[in-house]
Design an enzyme around this catalytic site. Structure first.
Site, PDB file in Angstrom:
ATOM      1  N   ASP A 102       0.868  -1.170   0.000  1.00 23.75           N
ATOM      2  CA  ASP A 102       0.000   0.000   0.000  1.00 23.75           C
ATOM      3  C   ASP A 102       0.908   1.224   0.000  1.00 23.75           C
ATOM      4  OD1 ASP A 102      -1.599   2.179   0.699  1.00 23.75           O
ATOM      5  OD2 ASP A 102      -2.575   1.163   2.370  1.00 23.75           O
ATOM      6  N   GLY A 125      -8.831   4.997  -6.900  1.00 22.52           N
ATOM      7  CA  GLY A 125      -7.580   4.252  -6.912  1.00 22.52           C
ATOM      8  C   GLY A 125      -6.504   4.846  -6.020  1.00 22.52           C
ATOM      9  N   ASP A 138      -4.886   7.630  -6.294  1.00 23.50           N
ATOM     10  CA  ASP A 138      -5.127   9.050  -6.051  1.00 23.50           C
ATOM     11  C   ASP A 138      -6.048   9.252  -4.846  1.00 23.50           C
ATOM     12  OD1 ASP A 138      -5.061  11.809  -6.515  1.00 23.50           O
ATOM     13  OD2 ASP A 138      -6.530  11.737  -8.130  1.00 23.50           O
ATOM     14  N   TYR A 174      -7.294   4.045 -16.239  1.00 18.23           N
ATOM     15  CA  TYR A 174      -6.833   4.611 -17.511  1.00 18.23           C
ATOM     16  C   TYR A 174      -6.490   3.523 -18.520  1.00 18.23           C
ATOM     17  CZ  TYR A 174      -6.661   9.377 -15.578  1.00 18.23           C
ATOM     18  OH  TYR A 174      -6.972  10.593 -15.034  1.00 18.23           O
TER      19      TYR A 174
END
Length: 173
Positions: A13, A35, A37, A124
């Site tokens: 993480d 995600g 961000d 993406y």
């Protein structure tokens, strides 16, 4: 020729890494999202959002830096990866630029240890094998010109075992 030994891949993480800088796979607003961000924004706290609001966003392939706030990392380097549109819209060049710009900023702020996520491979949809190859090759090329006194460790922090496999396969080749 083997890849630079300063690069490692780990399952983890990214919000828990006590490094000089973590790289955030941000969107162009820099105001948080899903995600990586979203996780970075949640863990860093409201101060990160306030700082990002002053930056005026960020273009794809570019990077900007803030403090890490409540993260164990001192800094967050925000970079905006390309959205995959089939590979004929400069996606590879833009992704390469994300890594270059992030390393450039890391050097400017004196970050010696940096943790990267797998930029653009989530929502993406950049193909993971290609994105991983770009990440490793770009960082390896940059490290070949940077002393270990400047950048001593680059960690590719993988969210899944599948991501880790891609990195380990390339790093061990």
């Amino acid at each position: 020729m083997p890849y630079d030994s300063r690069m490692v891949a780990e399952l983890g993480d990214i919000t828990t890494y006590a490094v000089d800088a973590v790289v955030n796979a941000a969107n162009e607003t820099l105001l948080g999202g899903g995600g990586v961000d979203g996780a970075i924004h949640r863990k860093a706290g409201k101060e990160l959002l306030k700082a990002c609001q002053t930056l005026g966003g960020c273009k794809t392939g570019q990077a900007k830096v803030t403090q890490g706030y409540r993260l164990p990392a001192r800094y967050v380097i925000h970079t905006v990866g390309p959205i995959w549109h089939g590979g004929n819209h400069h996606e590879a060049e833009l992704l390469t630029s994300c890594y270059r710009q992030s390393i450039k900023l890391a050097q400017e702020i004196g970050a010696h240890t940096i943790a990267f996520p797998a930029i653009s491979t989530g929502v993406y949809h950049f193909p993971k094998d290609q994105a991983t190859q770009i990440a490793v090759n770009t960082i390896d090329n940059l490290l070949s010109r940077i002393s270990s006194a400047q950048i001593s460790l680059v960690i590719f922090v993988c969210f899944s075992a599948e991501d880790l496999e891609h990195y380990q396969k390339i790093l061990s080749s």
